[in-house]
Write an enzyme that holds these catalytic residues in place. Structure first.
Site, PDB file in Angstrom:
ATOM      1  N   LEU A   1      11.190   1.056   6.868  1.00  0.00           N
ATOM      2  CA  LEU A   1      10.625   1.482   5.589  1.00  0.00           C
ATOM      3  C   LEU A   1      11.413   2.704   5.100  1.00  0.00           C
ATOM      4  O   LEU A   1      11.767   3.571   5.909  1.00  0.00           O
ATOM      5  CB  LEU A   1       9.161   1.882   5.801  1.00  0.00           C
ATOM      6  CG  LEU A   1       8.442   2.323   4.525  1.00  0.00           C
ATOM      7  CD1 LEU A   1       8.101   1.111   3.661  1.00  0.00           C
ATOM      8  CD2 LEU A   1       7.191   3.106   4.855  1.00  0.00           C
TER       9      LEU A   1
ATOM     10  N   LYS B   1       6.384  -2.061   1.994  1.00  0.00           N
ATOM     11  CA  LYS B   1       5.246  -1.434   2.679  1.00  0.00           C
ATOM     12  C   LYS B   1       4.038  -2.353   2.550  1.00  0.00           C
ATOM     13  O   LYS B   1       3.081  -2.077   1.817  1.00  0.00           O
ATOM     14  CB  LYS B   1       4.971  -0.050   2.078  1.00  0.00           C
ATOM     15  CG  LYS B   1       4.139   0.865   2.983  1.00  0.00           C
ATOM     16  CD  LYS B   1       4.234   2.297   2.500  1.00  0.00           C
ATOM     17  CE  LYS B   1       3.300   3.266   3.186  1.00  0.00           C
ATOM     18  NZ  LYS B   1       3.442   3.377   4.619  1.00  0.00           N
TER      19      LYS B   1
ATOM     20  N   GLU C   1      12.361   2.563  14.008  1.00  0.00           N
ATOM     21  CA  GLU C   1      11.517   3.641  13.488  1.00  0.00           C
ATOM     22  C   GLU C   1      10.222   3.640  14.270  1.00  0.00           C
ATOM     23  O   GLU C   1       9.991   2.776  15.115  1.00  0.00           O
ATOM     24  CB  GLU C   1      11.253   3.447  11.993  1.00  0.00           C
ATOM     25  CG  GLU C   1      10.530   2.165  11.649  1.00  0.00           C
ATOM     26  CD  GLU C   1      10.235   2.024  10.153  1.00  0.00           C
ATOM     27  OE1 GLU C   1      10.183   3.040   9.437  1.00  0.00           O
ATOM     28  OE2 GLU C   1      10.020   0.878   9.717  1.00  0.00           O
TER      29      GLU C   1
ATOM     30  N   TYR D   1       0.836  -1.191   0.000  1.00  0.00           N
ATOM     31  CA  TYR D   1       0.000   0.000   0.000  1.00  0.00           C
ATOM     32  C   TYR D   1       0.870   1.240   0.000  1.00  0.00           C
ATOM     33  O   TYR D   1       2.090   1.171   0.224  1.00  0.00           O
ATOM     34  CB  TYR D   1      -0.960   0.004   1.199  1.00  0.00           C
ATOM     35  CG  TYR D   1      -0.315   0.376   2.520  1.00  0.00           C
ATOM     36  CD1 TYR D   1       0.527  -0.514   3.188  1.00  0.00           C
ATOM     37  CD2 TYR D   1      -0.511   1.638   3.091  1.00  0.00           C
ATOM     38  CE1 TYR D   1       1.120  -0.161   4.387  1.00  0.00           C
ATOM     39  CE2 TYR D   1       0.084   1.993   4.289  1.00  0.00           C
ATOM     40  CZ  TYR D   1       0.897   1.087   4.934  1.00  0.00           C
ATOM     41  OH  TYR D   1       1.498   1.440   6.114  1.00  0.00           O
TER      42      TYR D   1
HETATM   43  N1  PDD Z   1       3.114   5.414   7.286  1.00  0.00           N
HETATM   44  N2  PDD Z   1       7.755   3.907   8.681  1.00  0.00           N
HETATM   45  C1  PDD Z   1       6.583   3.247   8.707  1.00  0.00           C
HETATM   46  C2  PDD Z   1       6.520   1.886   9.362  1.00  0.00           C
HETATM   47  C3  PDD Z   1       5.434   3.831   8.121  1.00  0.00           C
HETATM   48  O1  PDD Z   1       4.261   3.169   8.127  1.00  0.00           O
HETATM   49  C4  PDD Z   1       5.534   5.121   7.539  1.00  0.00           C
HETATM   50  C5  PDD Z   1       4.374   5.791   6.883  1.00  0.00           C
HETATM   51  C6  PDD Z   1       6.784   5.764   7.550  1.00  0.00           C
HETATM   52  C7  PDD Z   1       6.990   7.120   6.920  1.00  0.00           C
HETATM   53  O2  PDD Z   1       6.963   7.014   5.527  1.00  0.00           O
HETATM   54  P1  PDD Z   1       6.568   8.252   4.607  1.00  0.00           P
HETATM   55  O3  PDD Z   1       7.491   9.356   4.970  1.00  0.00           O
HETATM   56  O4  PDD Z   1       6.795   7.730   3.249  1.00  0.00           O
HETATM   57  O5  PDD Z   1       5.127   8.578   4.906  1.00  0.00           O
HETATM   58  C8  PDD Z   1       7.877   5.124   8.125  1.00  0.00           C
HETATM   59  C9  PDD Z   1       1.954   5.906   6.566  1.00  0.00           C
HETATM   60  C10 PDD Z   1       1.780   7.371   6.658  1.00  0.00           C
HETATM   61  C11 PDD Z   1       0.734   5.108   7.003  1.00  0.00           C
HETATM   62  O6  PDD Z   1       0.895   3.910   7.195  1.00  0.00           O
HETATM   63  O7  PDD Z   1      -0.354   5.664   7.105  1.00  0.00           O
END
Ligand code: PDD
Length: 299
Positions: free
Chosen positions: A203, A147, A179, A33
């Site tokens: 991620l 992801k 993270e 996703y």
């Molecule tokens: N989550 N690490 C994890 C485990 C995440 O699920 C996310 C983002 C990030 C940050 O990634 P980015 O900068 O690309 O948004 C890091 C999204 C926002 C979610 O699951 O809703």
């Protein structure tokens, strides 16, 4: 709830129950996703998200139903059809639908969907005060660079944070800080950033990557290395980054105040730089697209 939904090449709303019970995303978590933001109907960093989606699909051998321009064209149409100006786009691509079996046939036609959602992004007060974190064991699978929709450990960790009056869980594994449950994590120590390197434990956050670029351009050094849990409180500032939170200061971890309890200087700088980057994305002209690259229509 009647948000616009793209489902396998056709347009409907989220009121329609579109997904089959034997979709592998539903039964096996066999899907990836993405979430990105839009402001005034302009997608923010959508290409970065598309590229990560593409990498994730390749890693688990699912065919990407879009090429880059077809994806951006679908996004533009989605935003055209959406009645509100600001929000998030949720995208999911699963291996597809078929009789439930662990063995899956090769080359299944994937299920591809994309819909918009209103979202309340943090306001200036929140961006100044920051958020509270708790530490929690990292119980995720060993391929966190993908992801995937298997978010049960993330959701349980976040619920645990919420029950303790915090906003986010900081995942720790093998004595290393990795993270957030839905965010990337940064520490500022002696004027430098420290963040976990890109590997299978985290991620590759789109905002993480942009913030590192902004920091380097501003002559702020960045050490991409795992932070030992024991070092966690030896820092001047800390922040998380994500699509929905941008650059968000951390006020407390496990009840201990970070820095001098105010948003740190480097965090503030990077927050502004990243907000500016989003604004410039928002004001970019819409690209011209071609008609030949839309995903195949099914169902
Ligand atoms: N989550 N690490 C994890 C485990 C995440 O699920 C996310 C983002 C990030 C940050 O990634 P980015 O900068 O690309 O948004 C890091 C999204 C926002 C979610 O699951 O809703």
């Amino acid at each position: 709830m009647n948000d616009v939904l793209f489902f396998n090449g056709r347009w409907t709303t989220t009121d329609e129950r579109v997904l089959g019970v034997e979709d592998r995303g539903f039964q096996f978590g066999d899907a990836v996703y993405e979430v990105f933001k839009f402001l005034r109907k302009r997608p923010i960093l959508a290409i970065d998200h598309f590229r990560r989606l593409d990498r994730g699909l390749r890693e688990i051998d699912i065919r990407n139903p879009w090429n880059e321009s077809g994806f951006l064209r679908t996004v533009d149409e989605l935003l055209d059809r959406t009645i509100f100006d600001d929000g998030i786009v949720y995208i999911q691509v699963s291996r597809g639908e078929g009789e439930r079996a662990h063995f899956y046939p090769d080359n299944m036609p994937p299920t591809a969907l994309m819909y918009t959602r209103r979202f309340k992004f943090p306001d200036e007060v929140k961006k100044e005060l920051g958020i509270r974190l708790i530490t929690a064991p990292d119980l995720r699978w060993k391929q966190c660079q993908v992801k995937s929709v298997n978010l049960l450990p993330n959701a349980l960790a976040k619920k645990r944070a919420q029950r303790k009056g915090a906003d986010e869980a900081l995942l720790v594994g093998d004595g290393e800080v990795r993270e957030g449950a839905s965010s990337s994590f940064f520490v500022v120590r002696a004027g430098r950033l420290i963040t976990h390197p890109l590997d299978e434990h985290i991620l590759a956050g789109v905002v993480r990557d942009r913030v590192i670029g902004l920091a380097l351009a501003a002559k702020i050094r960045v050490d991409e290395r795992p932070l030992r849990e024991a070092e966690l409180f030896d820092m001047d500032e800390a922040f998380i980054t994500s699509t929905t939170m941008g650059v968000m200061p951390i006020a407390e971890i496990d009840g201990r105040v970070i820095g001098n309890s105010r948003r740190g200087e480097i965090t503030t700088r990077l927050q502004r730089l990243f907000d500016d980057l989003e604004m410039s994305e928002m004001s970019q002209q819409r690209r011209e697209t071609t008609v030949s690259d839309s995903p195949p229509r099914r169902r």
